[in-house]
Each structure stands twice: as C-alpha cells, then as structure tokens.
Motif scaffolding. Sequence first.
Motif, short mmCIF file in Angstrom:
data_model
loop_
_atom_site.label_atom_id
_atom_site.label_comp_id
_atom_site.label_asym_id
_atom_site.label_seq_id
_atom_site.Cartn_x
_atom_site.Cartn_y
_atom_site.Cartn_z
N ASN A 1 0.82 -1.21 0.00
CA ASN A 1 0.00 0.00 0.00
C ASN A 1 0.86 1.27 0.00
OD1 ASN A 1 -2.19 -1.90 0.58
ND2 ASN A 1 -3.35 -0.03 0.97
N THR A 2 1.95 1.23 0.76
CA THR A 2 2.85 2.39 0.78
C THR A 2 3.45 2.60 -0.61
OG1 THR A 2 3.41 1.87 3.08
CG2 THR A 2 4.83 3.42 1.95
N ILE A 3 3.80 1.52 -1.29
CA ILE A 3 4.37 1.64 -2.64
C ILE A 3 3.35 2.24 -3.60
CG2 ILE A 3 5.19 0.31 -4.62
CD1 ILE A 3 6.53 -1.60 -2.64
N LEU B 1 1.91 -16.48 -3.25
CA LEU B 1 2.43 -17.32 -4.32
C LEU B 1 3.74 -17.95 -3.90
CD1 LEU B 1 1.76 -15.11 -7.50
CD2 LEU B 1 0.43 -17.06 -6.67
N PHE B 2 3.82 -19.29 -3.99
CA PHE B 2 5.06 -20.04 -3.72
C PHE B 2 5.63 -19.74 -2.32
CE2 PHE B 2 5.09 -18.79 -8.30
CZ PHE B 2 4.65 -20.01 -8.80
N ASN B 3 4.73 -19.43 -1.37
CA ASN B 3 5.17 -19.09 -0.01
C ASN B 3 6.20 -17.96 0.00
OD1 ASN B 3 3.59 -21.08 1.27
ND2 ASN B 3 5.13 -22.64 0.77
N PHE B 4 6.13 -17.07 -0.98
CA PHE B 4 7.18 -16.05 -1.12
C PHE B 4 6.62 -14.66 -1.35
CE2 PHE B 4 10.08 -13.69 -3.97
CZ PHE B 4 11.15 -13.56 -3.09
N LEU B 5 5.60 -14.55 -2.22
CA LEU B 5 5.14 -13.22 -2.63
C LEU B 5 3.62 -13.14 -2.51
CD1 LEU B 5 6.32 -10.57 -3.76
CD2 LEU B 5 5.77 -11.41 -6.05
N GLY B 6 3.15 -12.22 -1.67
CA GLY B 6 1.71 -12.04 -1.50
C GLY B 6 1.09 -11.36 -2.71
N ILE B 7 -0.21 -11.62 -2.92
CA ILE B 7 -0.91 -11.03 -4.06
C ILE B 7 -0.87 -9.49 -4.02
CG2 ILE B 7 -3.18 -10.74 -5.12
CD1 ILE B 7 -1.86 -13.32 -5.88
N PRO B 8 -1.09 -8.86 -2.83
CA PRO B 8 -1.00 -7.39 -2.81
C PRO B 8 0.37 -6.87 -3.27
CG PRO B 8 -2.09 -8.16 -0.83
CD PRO B 8 -1.56 -9.38 -1.53
N ALA B 9 1.44 -7.55 -2.87
CA ALA B 9 2.78 -7.13 -3.30
C ALA B 9 2.95 -7.33 -4.80
CB ALA B 9 3.84 -7.92 -2.54
#
Length: 330
Positions: free
Chosen positions: A55-57, A171-179
Amino acid sequence: MKQPMPLQGRGTRLQDLGDWWTFLILILLVIIFSITASGFASGQNFVSTTVSASNTIILAIAETFVIITGGIDLSVGAILGLSGIVGATVMQNMMMQGDYPALILGVLAGLGTGIVAGAVNGFVIAFMEITPFIATLGMLGIGTGLTYLVSNGTDIVNIPPELSTFGDAVLFNFLGIPALLALGLLLIAWFFLTKTRFGKYTYAIGSNAEGTRRSGVNVKAHLFKIYTLSGLLSGFAGVLIVARLATGSPLEGANDELNAIASVVIGGASLFGGRGTLFGSTVGALVISVLVSGLVIMGVQPYWQQVTIGVIIILAVYVDQRRYRNRVLK
C-alpha cells in the motif's frame, strides 16, 4: 600552507553514490534488524513486510507523479480510507444479490470514489488555481469526515469471502498477491513516466510550468489528469486493504500520506518539482516498511515509529539538498 578542505566534500561523496545511497540504507537496515530483532530474518516476516509495503508503494507511485510536477497530495491517505469504506459498504449492502455481484460493484465503487476525489483535487488545483497544499489539505478533511459518516465510525465486516481469500493469497510461499499487484502497477507507472509523452510533460511542468505552457502543452489539463490518477491509485490501495483485512475500517489511511511523501522524498525526489524516480520512491517505501517492521518486532511503541520516520524525512531532505547543491556547482 595547508589548504582548507572544500565544504562540499561530504556532499560530493554522496553525489558520487547517485540514487543508490537510499538502497544502501535499505540494505543496512535489513542487516541491523536481522542481527538485533529476533524473527526479522524469516520468510514469514518477509511476506508480511512486503505485503504491508504494497500500500505504501502504491501511494508512493501516486505521490511521485504529483511531486514531480511540483505539487503535493496530502489527501492520499484520506482517499484510501474513504474508498475502502465505500467499497466495503456497497459489498455489505449487495451481499443478498450474491458474492460476485457484490464484489464487483464494491470494487468499482471503491475505485470510483478514488477517481472522483482525485478529480475534485485536480479541478480545484488546475482550474480554480488553489495551491496543492491547501486543496489537498481540504480534501483530507473532507475524506476523513465522509469516511466516518458513511461507516458511522464502525468497521464494515460483512464482505464477500472471495475478496479476503484473494487478499491473503501468497504465491510459492514467497510473494503475497498485494505485493504482486503493487509490482505490476509499478511497472505500468514506470512505463508511462519514462517512455511516454505523459511522463515528459510531467517532468517538464515540474521544471518550468510556464515554459511548458508556452511550448503548447495544456498544463491545466495535465495537472487534472495527474491528481485524478493519484485519486485512482489511492482508491485502489483502499480496496486492497479491504481485501487484506477482510473488513473496512474507518481508521485505515490515517498518516498514510506521511509515509507516501516520506517514501518519495527519501527516494530522492525534489519537493520543488522536476526530479524524482519510481525506483527511488519504491526503495524509500521499502525503507519505511522495513523500519516499521523491525521496530515492531523490537517492541518499540508506535509513537516512536512516527518520530523515527519524521527524523528520517529531515535527514533525507538534508542529504538530498547537499547532493543537489553539489550537482549545481559542478
């Protein structure tokens, strides 16, 4: 006879680092917190930090376009909160029609709220010629007040479960959908800022608005588009928070404008316009997110987090002024 050391010596060394000095600060913070804060250097905290940074990004992307034109948007946090509450309220009221109709209409309502609020900002600034500081400060008050009026000061909890499932997905225990969504928006914004006429006009207005107008650019129309875009991105961030938290809270968005502006300034943009990059703003947003994450894990009170961010803003502006002064002297 010994010659006196040039006053711009430290500034010159900072100048030599270019825009990478912020990235070095980010790396330094990660190393420090990995050593001092137990649990910071974990996969779970990485996902949590990047998701909270999304969100900050997104708000920093909006603020980057605005600040490059020489303006400022103090209302991004308030628009975020209002868009989230409007979207959640529409979803709650439409649940009897089915989850997916409620979800679609709620998302559209949230985005539409952001567009309308941003367009009002753009109209007031570009066509009524009210300074951006005053215009967006007014919108901050309007947005905050409407958020509490719509929600009656309470959380909106009955939203489609499909939205919260989407917001929690990793995704893949690494990257959240919001990110992932923030990364996608960042790439699109980078393309428009660096590869299109829209981006060239944005930098030109921040460098010399009158000269840009005399060269045939409709400066007022462009500023209107910039602030409308800022509202749209703020609205998107508001809907994204509803998806992450599975609720619409009137408290969301408070002080987010501070973090967004801080991200852009830390990233090297000039508050006088004409300078700034999305890369720098993104690294600035990550600096703030890592700082907050590390301080939370260490048990530092939230009030001290705001104090720390304020100090970092002042230091970033000081360093950037030194770099810019030496760039001019060269």
